[in-house]
Design an enzyme around this catalytic site. Structure first.
Site, mmCIF file in Angstrom:
data_model
loop_
_atom_site.group_PDB
_atom_site.id
_atom_site.type_symbol
_atom_site.label_atom_id
_atom_site.label_comp_id
_atom_site.label_asym_id
_atom_site.label_seq_id
_atom_site.Cartn_x
_atom_site.Cartn_y
_atom_site.Cartn_z
ATOM 1 N N THR A 51 0.860 -1.188 0.000
ATOM 2 C CA THR A 51 0.000 0.000 0.000
ATOM 3 C C THR A 51 0.895 1.236 0.000
ATOM 4 O O THR A 51 1.802 1.349 0.820
ATOM 5 C CB THR A 51 -0.934 -0.010 1.229
ATOM 6 O OG1 THR A 51 -1.776 -1.167 1.155
ATOM 7 C CG2 THR A 51 -1.807 1.236 1.267
ATOM 8 N N VAL A 111 2.225 5.180 0.130
ATOM 9 C CA VAL A 111 2.011 6.479 0.776
ATOM 10 C C VAL A 111 1.802 7.524 -0.324
ATOM 11 O O VAL A 111 2.127 7.294 -1.484
ATOM 12 C CB VAL A 111 3.182 6.904 1.698
ATOM 13 C CG1 VAL A 111 3.380 5.928 2.839
ATOM 14 C CG2 VAL A 111 4.470 7.076 0.928
ATOM 15 N N ILE A 139 4.770 -1.094 3.072
ATOM 16 C CA ILE A 139 4.512 0.323 2.802
ATOM 17 C C ILE A 139 5.329 0.726 1.583
ATOM 18 O O ILE A 139 6.554 0.624 1.581
ATOM 19 C CB ILE A 139 4.883 1.196 4.021
ATOM 20 C CG1 ILE A 139 4.011 0.838 5.238
ATOM 21 C CG2 ILE A 139 4.756 2.682 3.674
ATOM 22 C CD1 ILE A 139 2.535 1.163 5.093
ATOM 23 N N LYS A 140 4.635 1.180 0.545
ATOM 24 C CA LYS A 140 5.302 1.561 -0.702
ATOM 25 C C LYS A 140 5.712 3.026 -0.660
ATOM 26 O O LYS A 140 4.890 3.905 -0.414
ATOM 27 C CB LYS A 140 4.342 1.350 -1.883
ATOM 28 C CG LYS A 140 4.656 0.137 -2.713
ATOM 29 C CD LYS A 140 3.634 -0.016 -3.806
ATOM 30 C CE LYS A 140 4.273 0.131 -5.148
ATOM 31 N NZ LYS A 140 3.334 -0.140 -6.232
ATOM 32 N N ILE A 141 6.991 3.252 -0.924
ATOM 33 C CA ILE A 141 7.559 4.604 -0.857
ATOM 34 C C ILE A 141 8.437 4.828 -2.081
ATOM 35 O O ILE A 141 9.185 3.931 -2.482
ATOM 36 C CB ILE A 141 8.412 4.758 0.432
ATOM 37 C CG1 ILE A 141 7.563 4.513 1.692
ATOM 38 C CG2 ILE A 141 9.084 6.125 0.484
ATOM 39 C CD1 ILE A 141 8.366 4.394 2.977
#
EC number: 2.2.1.2
Length: 333
Positions: free
Chosen positions: A99, A101, A135-137
């Site tokens: 998912t 940010v 967490i995709k950054i």
């Protein structure tokens, strides 16, 4: 008995579905799934998911109160929507969902960390542990620093929009869980820049991921490599053996429909014996390498702008839908 390319690929690589379309995920049954603002926007526009969208919007409005402006409600609703889709996806797959940010925070370390905490908290409220979420950054220097801090807290990260060796090495040195080098977008840049076509092992995107994979295995980094953004099955075939590959439902179906021998192309044991020079990437080195790599510079900037635009479009779509729902008579739904 001969097997499909997909069945053979699954034996050497973790296959991930690159989509927010829950029905497509049910069909292809991957180990993991990745989402991004563009994919969530596409799924949110499908009639099949109207109820998820509506429920999320009404819940966000309830959280903020009736007097809250629709754009503020839409912003909260997007965060909730990404988690709502993630929850549905995790009910189908055995592994993890990525998912993302807000891409507009890509150059703000503290804001990225804050939103990552909020996303994980939302999942935990739904009974989903942090071990099932990545967490995709974006792989900016600031994004990598945020991921380094989050990993220390036990929040696992997927560093995306990765186009250059400097980004990959900085991620590995920061101890991030996973990186997503973008194969197809690298190919797009070179085709446009040179006017040439590239096939198979000559594909610059394939070469980039191969180089990163071999480097990581040679020096024993724990960060795993997930090739992403494929334009054709030829690119996937050339990366058989990569730790993970995230593939669109369309290309997964093509791989499932074709039977042919699929040799392993990437091999961790072979990589350990390769002659590769080690590099260290501090901020000055990162900035210098990034400035010198036109492709990585252009595609990172373009990728952040693209995801930011997709997010803005989705927030507008959500604000519009909220107004429609608010105008509906009570009991109409």
């Amino acid at each position: 008995m001969s097997q499909s390319l997909l069945a053979q690929l699954r034996k050497m690589t973790t296959v991930v579905a690159d989509t927010g379309d829950i029905q497509a995920i049910e069909k292809v049954r991957p180990q993991d799934a990745t989402t991004n603002p563009s994919l969530i926007t596409a799924a949110a526009g499908m009639p099949a998911y109207q109820k998820i969208v509506d429920d999320t919007l009404l819940d966000a409005k309830k959280q903020l109160g009736d007097s809250a402006p629709s754009d503020k409600v839409a912003k909260l609703a997007f965060e909730n929507l990404a988690v709502a889709f993630g929850k549905q996806i995790l009910a189908i797959i055995p592994g993890r969902v990525s998912t993302e940010v807000d891409a507009r925070l890509s150059y703000d370390t503290e804001a990225t960390i804050k939103q990552a905490h909020a996303i994980i908290e939302k999942y935990q409220k739904q009974g989903i542990g942090r071990e099932r979420v990545l967490i995709k950054i974006a792989s900016t220097w600031e994004g990598i620093r945020a991921a380094e801090q989050l990993e220390k807290e036990g929040i696992h990260c997927n560093l995306t929009l990765l186009f250059g060796m400097h980004q990959a090495v900085a991620c590995a040195e920061a101890g991030v869980t996973l990186i997503s080098p973008f194969v197809g977008r690298i190919l797009d840049w070179y085709k446009k820049d040179t006017g040439k076509d590239y096939v198979g092992a000559d594909d610059p995107g394939v070469q980039s991921v191969t180089r990163i994979y071999n480097y990581f295995k040679k020096f024993g980094y724990k960060t795993v490599v997930m090739g992403a953004s494929f334009r054709n099955t030829g690119e996937i075939i050339e990366l058989a053996g990569c730790d993970l590959l995230t593939i669109s439902p369309k290309l997964l179906e093509e791989l499932d429909a074709k039977e042919a021998e699929l040799p392993r192309k990437l091999d961790a044991e072979k990589a350990k014996g390769m002659e590769i020079e080690r590099i260290t990437v501090d901020k000055a080195t990162f900035d210098k390498m990034h400035a010198e790599d036109r492709m990585a510079h252009d595609k990172l900037k373009e990728g952040i702008e693209g995801f930011s635009e997709a997010l803005e479009n989705l927030e507008k779509l959500l604000a519009k839908r909220l107004e429609e729902l608010s105008a509906e008579p009570v009991g109409a739904k």
